[in-house]
Design a protein around this motif. Structure first.
Motif, PDB file in Angstrom:
ATOM      1  N   LEU A  58      -3.367  -0.888 -14.592  1.00 24.96           N
ATOM      2  CA  LEU A  58      -3.965   0.209 -13.557  1.00 24.96           C
ATOM      3  C   LEU A  58      -5.211   0.222 -13.433  1.00 24.96           C
ATOM      4  CD1 LEU A  58      -2.739   2.420 -11.724  1.00 24.96           C
ATOM      5  CD2 LEU A  58      -3.176   4.233 -13.653  1.00 24.96           C
ATOM      6  N   THR A  59      -6.064   0.069 -12.404  1.00 26.73           N
ATOM      7  CA  THR A  59      -7.479  -0.230 -12.093  1.00 26.73           C
ATOM      8  C   THR A  59      -7.808   0.713 -10.963  1.00 26.73           C
ATOM      9  OG1 THR A  59      -7.077  -2.343 -12.912  1.00 26.73           O
ATOM     10  CG2 THR A  59      -9.351  -1.668 -12.253  1.00 26.73           C
ATOM     11  N   LEU A  60      -8.634   1.407 -11.098  1.00 24.55           N
ATOM     12  CA  LEU A  60      -9.439   2.056 -10.209  1.00 24.55           C
ATOM     13  C   LEU A  60     -10.470   1.323  -9.333  1.00 24.55           C
ATOM     14  CD1 LEU A  60     -10.294   4.702  -8.482  1.00 24.55           C
ATOM     15  CD2 LEU A  60     -11.813   5.170  -9.928  1.00 24.55           C
ATOM     16  N   LEU A  61     -10.055   0.870  -8.102  1.00 25.11           N
ATOM     17  CA  LEU A  61     -11.036  -0.335  -7.244  1.00 25.11           C
ATOM     18  C   LEU A  61     -12.139   0.181  -7.050  1.00 25.11           C
ATOM     19  CD1 LEU A  61      -8.642  -2.457  -5.122  1.00 25.11           C
ATOM     20  CD2 LEU A  61     -10.014  -3.060  -7.547  1.00 25.11           C
ATOM     21  N   GLY A  62     -12.112   1.539  -6.349  1.00 25.22           N
ATOM     22  CA  GLY A  62     -13.343   1.935  -5.857  1.00 25.22           C
ATOM     23  C   GLY A  62     -13.000   3.479  -4.858  1.00 25.22           C
ATOM     24  N   PHE A 111       0.738  -1.088   0.278  1.00 24.12           N
ATOM     25  CA  PHE A 111       0.050   0.006   0.012  1.00 24.12           C
ATOM     26  C   PHE A 111       0.995   1.260  -0.112  1.00 24.12           C
ATOM     27  CE2 PHE A 111      -4.422  -1.068   1.487  1.00 24.12           C
ATOM     28  CZ  PHE A 111      -4.493  -2.516   0.934  1.00 24.12           C
ATOM     29  N   SER A 112       0.639   2.066  -1.046  1.00 21.95           N
ATOM     30  CA  SER A 112       1.458   3.295  -1.266  1.00 21.95           C
ATOM     31  C   SER A 112       0.581   4.603  -1.423  1.00 21.95           C
ATOM     32  CB  SER A 112       2.607   2.954  -2.134  1.00 21.95           C
ATOM     33  OG  SER A 112       3.463   4.180  -1.883  1.00 21.95           O
ATOM     34  N   GLY A 113       1.252   5.709  -1.580  1.00 20.82           N
ATOM     35  CA  GLY A 113       0.357   6.952  -1.668  1.00 20.82           C
ATOM     36  C   GLY A 113       0.973   7.953  -0.896  1.00 20.82           C
ATOM     37  N   LYS A 114       0.804   9.273  -1.201  1.00 20.84           N
ATOM     38  CA  LYS A 114       1.042  10.339  -0.608  1.00 20.84           C
ATOM     39  C   LYS A 114       0.930  10.243   0.830  1.00 20.84           C
ATOM     40  CE  LYS A 114       0.543  15.318  -0.686  1.00 20.84           C
ATOM     41  NZ  LYS A 114       1.958  15.677  -0.735  1.00 20.84           N
ATOM     42  N   GLY A 115       1.859  11.218   1.628  1.00 19.04           N
ATOM     43  CA  GLY A 115       1.399  11.241   3.349  1.00 19.04           C
ATOM     44  C   GLY A 115       0.042  11.603   3.771  1.00 19.04           C
ATOM     45  N   GLY A 116      -0.476  10.926   4.528  1.00 19.79           N
ATOM     46  CA  GLY A 116      -1.896  11.267   5.300  1.00 19.79           C
ATOM     47  C   GLY A 116      -2.886  10.872   4.401  1.00 19.79           C
ATOM     48  N   LYS A 156       2.581  -6.685 -10.943  1.00 19.24           N
ATOM     49  CA  LYS A 156       1.539  -7.478 -11.549  1.00 19.24           C
ATOM     50  C   LYS A 156       0.272  -6.655 -11.935  1.00 19.24           C
ATOM     51  CE  LYS A 156      -0.227 -11.824 -10.459  1.00 19.24           C
ATOM     52  NZ  LYS A 156      -0.414 -12.795  -9.424  1.00 19.24           N
ATOM     53  N   ASN A 157      -0.099  -6.055 -11.072  1.00 23.08           N
ATOM     54  CA  ASN A 157      -1.336  -5.066 -11.060  1.00 23.08           C
ATOM     55  C   ASN A 157      -1.082  -3.954 -10.423  1.00 23.08           C
ATOM     56  OD1 ASN A 157      -3.287  -6.908 -12.455  1.00 23.08           O
ATOM     57  ND2 ASN A 157      -3.078  -8.204 -10.688  1.00 23.08           N
ATOM     58  N   ILE A 158      -1.700  -2.875 -10.494  1.00 22.25           N
ATOM     59  CA  ILE A 158      -1.541  -1.678  -9.783  1.00 22.25           C
ATOM     60  C   ILE A 158      -2.997  -1.295  -9.580  1.00 22.25           C
ATOM     61  CG2 ILE A 158      -0.643   0.682  -9.568  1.00 22.25           C
ATOM     62  CD1 ILE A 158       1.558  -0.235 -11.292  1.00 22.25           C
ATOM     63  N   PHE A 159      -3.453  -0.976  -8.417  1.00 19.89           N
ATOM     64  CA  PHE A 159      -4.686  -0.528  -8.156  1.00 19.89           C
ATOM     65  C   PHE A 159      -4.840   0.737  -7.327  1.00 19.89           C
ATOM     66  CE2 PHE A 159      -4.793  -5.104  -7.827  1.00 19.89           C
ATOM     67  CZ  PHE A 159      -5.274  -5.642  -8.488  1.00 19.89           C
ATOM     68  N   VAL A 160      -5.788   1.532  -7.659  1.00 12.92           N
ATOM     69  CA  VAL A 160      -5.939   2.801  -6.942  1.00 12.92           C
ATOM     70  C   VAL A 160      -7.293   2.744  -5.993  1.00 12.92           C
ATOM     71  CG1 VAL A 160      -6.433   5.261  -7.305  1.00 12.92           C
ATOM     72  CG2 VAL A 160      -4.898   4.330  -8.840  1.00 12.92           C
ATOM     73  N   ILE A 161      -7.285   3.121  -4.772  1.00 16.17           N
ATOM     74  CA  ILE A 161      -8.395   3.218  -4.076  1.00 16.17           C
ATOM     75  C   ILE A 161      -8.384   4.967  -3.554  1.00 16.17           C
ATOM     76  CG2 ILE A 161      -9.498   2.558  -1.976  1.00 16.17           C
ATOM     77  CD1 ILE A 161      -8.131  -0.153  -2.076  1.00 16.17           C
ATOM     78  N   LEU A 208       0.296  -3.689  -6.374  1.00 14.49           N
ATOM     79  CA  LEU A 208       0.483  -2.334  -5.661  1.00 14.49           C
ATOM     80  C   LEU A 208      -0.873  -1.568  -5.517  1.00 14.49           C
ATOM     81  CD1 LEU A 208       2.355   0.025  -4.662  1.00 14.49           C
ATOM     82  CD2 LEU A 208       2.649   0.751  -7.061  1.00 14.49           C
ATOM     83  N   VAL A 209      -1.049  -1.166  -4.365  1.00  9.54           N
ATOM     84  CA  VAL A 209      -2.238  -0.528  -4.154  1.00  9.54           C
ATOM     85  C   VAL A 209      -1.965   0.744  -3.754  1.00  9.54           C
ATOM     86  CG1 VAL A 209      -4.559  -0.197  -2.747  1.00  9.54           C
ATOM     87  CG2 VAL A 209      -3.660  -2.440  -3.419  1.00  9.54           C
ATOM     88  N   ILE A 210      -2.351   1.789  -4.455  1.00  6.67           N
ATOM     89  CA  ILE A 210      -2.005   3.381  -4.546  1.00  6.67           C
ATOM     90  C   ILE A 210      -3.213   4.063  -3.905  1.00  6.67           C
ATOM     91  CG2 ILE A 210      -1.015   5.316  -5.176  1.00  6.67           C
ATOM     92  CD1 ILE A 210       0.144   3.895  -7.487  1.00  6.67           C
ATOM     93  N   ILE A 211      -3.252   4.722  -2.712  1.00  2.01           N
ATOM     94  CA  ILE A 211      -4.273   5.663  -1.966  1.00  2.01           C
ATOM     95  C   ILE A 211      -4.220   6.696  -2.431  1.00  2.01           C
ATOM     96  CG2 ILE A 211      -5.460   5.772   0.192  1.00  2.01           C
ATOM     97  CD1 ILE A 211      -4.985   2.668  -0.313  1.00  2.01           C
ATOM     98  N   THR A 212      -5.344   7.254  -2.872  1.00  3.98           N
ATOM     99  CA  THR A 212      -5.309   8.824  -3.071  1.00  3.98           C
ATOM    100  C   THR A 212      -6.731   9.530  -2.645  1.00  3.98           C
ATOM    101  OG1 THR A 212      -5.495  10.598  -4.855  1.00  3.98           O
ATOM    102  CG2 THR A 212      -6.736   8.656  -5.083  1.00  3.98           C
TER     103      THR A 212
END
Ligand SMILES: Nc1ncnc2c1ncn2[C@@H]1O[C@H](COP(=O)(O)OP(=O)(O)OP(=O)(O)O)[C@@H](O)[C@H]1O
Ligand SMILES: [Mg+2]
Length: 259
Positions: free
Chosen positions: A216-220, A8-13, A187-192, A158-162
């Motif tokens: 790259l997929t927006l999961l929800g 799980f990654s993404g900008k701080g906070g 393998k897959n990159i997801f955005v939540i 990879l899951v990227i949180i925004t």
């Protein structure tokens, strides 16, 4: 079942650790995986805080390695003792066994530079360690040091949180650039999208499509939730969030697509 590694990654906070702990809750509830390893690779924040458990520096890999480096300098080990096996046993010793999962707190690593050989061994040991688990989930700071790891690259997801900010969408792009630069093929990159208003979903979808990346997929999207705030500020265990909680219900659907 193949062992899975999901970071799980993404900008701080933006809510990386929160959504990771709720993912852990989902994994535990779903009983799909027998052995779960959680790696807290963020030196600034403790998963421990979110699950109501205080973890001090000497219970982290950073803490153990700081100690170890001092011992090596003081020549407390026989010279012929292989460094790898010392480090390996120290890391196994750092593993915190919780009821339904194991937790590895990386903590701060001190005295880099001349000790980078130790740090490399640490990375390798962790890669080996995660092979003992059905699933490993990693709370990864956006600093992206973790992404320069060479191992396991093709099995990792990879899951990227925004959140609803230009800055965190920009961080998605930066993460994608860096993974590309260091040839890290997830393998897959997801955005939540977290704390995200429904009416901005199409905008985000559009932004993500424009990034033009195949896997790259927006999961929800996940709303802001007052219960999550309350649990956090009072230092309670987020794993105890009610199963009826609406945001958890939404997350369950999202996570169901993930595993
Ligand atoms: N969906 C949500 N609803 C309400 N509060 C939330 C939600 N998601 C996260 N938060 C709150 O936002 C704050 C930041 O979340 P969190 O610590 O998970 O972010 P982070 O990305 O891990 O931050 P850092 O980069 O500092 O590690 C916390 O106080 C958390 O309780
Ligand atoms: Mg965090």
């Amino acid at each position: 079942m193949n062992s899975r590694i999901i970071s799980f990654s993404g900008k701080g906070g933006v809510g990386k650790s929160t959504l990771l702990v709720l993912f852990l809750k989902y994994l535990i509830d779903s009983k799909k995986f027998k052995n779960i390893l959680v790696i807290d690779a963020d030196p600034d924040a403790n998963i421990g805080d979110l699950i109501g458990r205080e973890i001090n520096f000497n219970q982290t890999v950073g803490g153990k390695m700081t100690d170890l480096k001092k011992k090596i300098l003081r020549r407390e080990f026989p010279p012929n003792m292989p460094k790898n096996s010392i480090i390996e046993s120290e890391i196994f010793d750092t593993l915190l066994e919780m009821d339904n999962f194991d937790l590895l707190e990386m903590g701060r690593s001190e005295g880099e530079g001349c000790y980078c050989s130790v740090n490399n061994v640490v990375k390798n040991v962790i890669d080996t360690l995660s092979q003992n688990y059905d699933i490993t989930i990693i709370d990864s700071p956006a600093g992206l040091e973790h992404f320069s790891r060479k191992m396991s690259r093709d099995v990792e997801e990879l899951v990227i949180i925004t959140d609803p900010s230009k800055m965190s969408i920009h961080t998605i792009k930066r993460i994608l650039e860096i993974t590309n630069e260091v040839n890290l093929n997830f393998k897959n990159i997801f955005v939540i999208a977290n704390r995200f208003p429904e009416h901005l979903k199409d905008f985000l979808s559009n932004e993500i499509n424009k990034m033009n990346i195949k896997n790259l997929t927006l999961l929800g999207i996940v709303p802001n939730d007052n219960n999550i705030n309350e649990i956090n500020i009072s230092g309670k265990n987020l794993l105890d969030l009610s199963n009826d909680n609406q945001t958890y219900q939404i997350l369950k659907k999202i996570y169901n697509k993930l595993i």
